[in-house]
Write a protein that holds these residues in place. Structure first.
Motif, PDB file in Angstrom:
ATOM      1  N   GLY A 129       0.619  -1.381  -0.070  1.00  0.00           N
ATOM      2  CA  GLY A 129      -0.164  -0.030   0.185  1.00  0.00           C
ATOM      3  C   GLY A 129       0.880   1.389   0.125  1.00  0.00           C
ATOM      4  N   ALA A 130       2.108   1.244  -0.210  1.00  0.00           N
ATOM      5  CA  ALA A 130       2.967   2.389  -0.105  1.00  0.00           C
ATOM      6  C   ALA A 130       2.824   3.272  -1.384  1.00  0.00           C
ATOM      7  N   THR A 131       2.463   2.661  -2.557  1.00  0.00           N
ATOM      8  CA  THR A 131       2.184   3.347  -3.786  1.00  0.00           C
ATOM      9  C   THR A 131       0.724   3.385  -4.317  1.00  0.00           C
ATOM     10  N   SER A 132       0.076   4.105  -4.817  1.00  0.00           N
ATOM     11  CA  SER A 132      -1.116   4.237  -5.307  1.00  0.00           C
ATOM     12  C   SER A 132      -1.089   4.003  -6.666  1.00  0.00           C
ATOM     13  N   TRP A 133      -2.253   3.793  -7.370  1.00  0.00           N
ATOM     14  CA  TRP A 133      -2.423   3.352  -8.796  1.00  0.00           C
ATOM     15  C   TRP A 133      -2.395   4.870  -9.607  1.00  0.00           C
ATOM     16  N   ALA A 134      -2.058   5.684  -8.960  1.00  0.00           N
ATOM     17  CA  ALA A 134      -2.185   7.048  -9.766  1.00  0.00           C
ATOM     18  C   ALA A 134      -1.129   7.231 -10.627  1.00  0.00           C
ATOM     19  N   LYS A 135      -1.502   6.919 -12.069  1.00  0.00           N
ATOM     20  CA  LYS A 135      -0.396   7.082 -13.268  1.00  0.00           C
ATOM     21  C   LYS A 135       0.822   5.986 -13.062  1.00  0.00           C
ATOM     22  N   ARG A 136       0.304   4.971 -12.662  1.00  0.00           N
ATOM     23  CA  ARG A 136       1.554   3.996 -12.402  1.00  0.00           C
ATOM     24  C   ARG A 136       0.918   2.473 -11.750  1.00  0.00           C
ATOM     25  N   CYS A 137       1.863   1.540 -11.941  1.00  0.00           N
ATOM     26  CA  CYS A 137       1.429   0.526 -11.228  1.00  0.00           C
ATOM     27  C   CYS A 137       1.606   0.419  -9.553  1.00  0.00           C
ATOM     28  N   ALA A 138       0.533   0.158  -9.204  1.00  0.00           N
ATOM     29  CA  ALA A 138       0.782   0.347  -7.588  1.00  0.00           C
ATOM     30  C   ALA A 138       1.644  -0.677  -7.068  1.00  0.00           C
ATOM     31  N   PHE A 139       1.966  -1.715  -7.770  1.00  0.00           N
ATOM     32  CA  PHE A 139       2.958  -2.727  -7.426  1.00  0.00           C
ATOM     33  C   PHE A 139       4.433  -2.542  -7.637  1.00  0.00           C
ATOM     34  N   SER A 140       4.571  -1.227  -8.356  1.00  0.00           N
ATOM     35  CA  SER A 140       5.973  -1.125  -9.245  1.00  0.00           C
ATOM     36  C   SER A 140       7.153  -1.039  -7.900  1.00  0.00           C
ATOM     37  N   ALA A 141       6.730  -0.375  -6.856  1.00  0.00           N
ATOM     38  CA  ALA A 141       7.816  -0.349  -5.727  1.00  0.00           C
ATOM     39  C   ALA A 141       8.234  -1.771  -5.180  1.00  0.00           C
ATOM     40  N   ARG A 142       7.744  -2.569  -5.595  1.00  0.00           N
ATOM     41  CA  ARG A 142       7.848  -3.866  -5.066  1.00  0.00           C
ATOM     42  C   ARG A 142       8.091  -5.067  -6.019  1.00  0.00           C
ATOM     43  N   CYS A 143       8.006  -4.685  -7.211  1.00  0.00           N
ATOM     44  CA  CYS A 143       8.074  -5.695  -8.369  1.00  0.00           C
ATOM     45  C   CYS A 143       9.320  -5.961  -9.000  1.00  0.00           C
ATOM     46  N   GLN A 145       9.922  -6.995 -11.858  1.00  0.00           N
ATOM     47  CA  GLN A 145      10.040  -7.017 -13.196  1.00  0.00           C
ATOM     48  C   GLN A 145       9.596  -5.551 -13.458  1.00  0.00           C
ATOM     49  N   VAL A 146       9.794  -4.601 -12.732  1.00  0.00           N
ATOM     50  CA  VAL A 146       9.321  -3.319 -13.067  1.00  0.00           C
ATOM     51  C   VAL A 146      10.249  -2.846 -14.275  1.00  0.00           C
ATOM     52  N   THR A 147       9.393  -1.900 -15.080  1.00  0.00           N
ATOM     53  CA  THR A 147      10.440  -1.241 -16.128  1.00  0.00           C
ATOM     54  C   THR A 147       9.853   0.259 -16.065  1.00  0.00           C
ATOM     55  N   ASP A 148      10.253   1.023 -17.037  1.00  0.00           N
ATOM     56  CA  ASP A 148      10.023   2.398 -17.099  1.00  0.00           C
ATOM     57  C   ASP A 148       8.529   2.584 -17.071  1.00  0.00           C
ATOM     58  N   ARG A 149       8.023   1.675 -18.044  1.00  0.00           N
ATOM     59  CA  ARG A 149       6.649   1.939 -18.532  1.00  0.00           C
ATOM     60  C   ARG A 149       5.508   1.743 -17.197  1.00  0.00           C
ATOM     61  N   CYS A 150       6.045   1.010 -16.298  1.00  0.00           N
ATOM     62  CA  CYS A 150       5.270   0.643 -14.784  1.00  0.00           C
ATOM     63  C   CYS A 150       5.068   1.867 -14.175  1.00  0.00           C
ATOM     64  N   THR A 151       6.238   2.865 -14.237  1.00  0.00           N
ATOM     65  CA  THR A 151       5.861   4.047 -13.217  1.00  0.00           C
ATOM     66  C   THR A 151       5.428   5.341 -14.197  1.00  0.00           C
ATOM     67  N   ALA A 152       5.174   4.974 -15.411  1.00  0.00           N
ATOM     68  CA  ALA A 152       4.633   6.168 -16.054  1.00  0.00           C
ATOM     69  C   ALA A 152       3.162   6.185 -16.460  1.00  0.00           C
ATOM     70  N   MET A 153       2.556   4.880 -16.315  1.00  0.00           N
ATOM     71  CA  MET A 153       1.013   4.859 -16.623  1.00  0.00           C
ATOM     72  C   MET A 153       0.376   3.590 -15.869  1.00  0.00           C
ATOM     73  N   GLU A 154      -0.812   3.557 -15.866  1.00  0.00           N
ATOM     74  CA  GLU A 154      -1.303   2.369 -15.087  1.00  0.00           C
ATOM     75  C   GLU A 154      -1.701   1.489 -16.129  1.00  0.00           C
ATOM     76  N   PRO A 155      -1.205   0.112 -15.595  1.00  0.00           N
ATOM     77  CA  PRO A 155      -1.480  -0.911 -16.355  1.00  0.00           C
ATOM     78  C   PRO A 155      -3.201  -1.260 -16.623  1.00  0.00           C
ATOM     79  N   THR A 156      -3.620  -1.687 -17.653  1.00  0.00           N
ATOM     80  CA  THR A 156      -5.008  -2.043 -17.949  1.00  0.00           C
ATOM     81  C   THR A 156      -5.032  -3.553 -17.933  1.00  0.00           C
TER      82      THR A 156
END
Ligand code: SF4
Length: 173
Positions: A129-143, A145-156
């Motif tokens: 819960g440290a990261t929200s879904w606002a314009k990113r993947c909320a799991f990005s800080a813990r993932c 397999q994170v890439t730049d795209r994951c912190t630039a927009m929300e995955p559908t």
């Protein structure tokens, strides 16, 4: 019938509740962690009772649990939630055998580590819960397999296969 709730054990209370609920012949039952605080034997009996009542009444049961073993034995389909959103949904066997979302894979690795009683338990790094879904993947800080795209927009939501979908860029077309 003449007993007060405090005179009954946890397992008896759950049995009374199950009788009251299924006696109404509902189309859907939402069971939110119904076996919390019960010992393993009573937990199994209560789960079996819910399953048998569900079959007998042909009722849909939405079962909320943190226990993947319970989900494996009880559920036809599983929806994995992270930070308030469904991140993966599909048939139980497929999700538990071939998880498509890194969070589901992390949960399963943790459960396996617990089962094997590893000296060092596997853990998903970071705070939930440290990261929200606002314009990113909320799991990005813990993932892992994170890439730049994951912190630039929300995955559908993306289809992995028929009936199995995932909210992750790894599966974007
Ligand atoms: S969208 Fe990116 S950060 Fe989110 S789970 Fe998928 S790979 Fe990881």
């Amino acid at each position: 019938m003449a007993s007060y709730p405090h005179q009954l054990s946890g397992g008896m209370l759950q049995r009374v509740l199950i009788a009251m609920v299924f006696g109404l012949n509902p189309r859907l039952v939402i069971a939110d962690e119904p076996t919390t605080n019960l010992d393993n034997l009573v937990e199994r009996q209560i789960l079996e009772l819910i399953r048998s009542q569900q079959r007998q009444h042909d009722t849909g049961v939405l079962f909320v649990t943190h226990d993947l073993t319970v989900a494996r034995h009880l559920c036809d389909r599983v929806a994995v939630m992270y930070s308030g959103r469904i991140v993966e949904i599909g048939p139980t066997e497929r999700i538990l055998e071939r998880p498509a979302h890194p969070y589901t894979a992390g949960l399963l690795a943790t459960a396996r580590s617990l089962e094997k009683r590893d000296a060092t338990l596997y853990e998903i790094k970071g705070e939930p819960g440290a990261t929200s879904w606002a314009k990113r993947c909320a799991f990005s800080a813990r993932c892992p397999q994170v890439t730049d795209r994951c912190t630039a927009m929300e995955p559908t939501e993306h289809m992995v296969e028929a009936g199995h979908s995932v909210r992750c860029f790894n599966h974007a077309a």
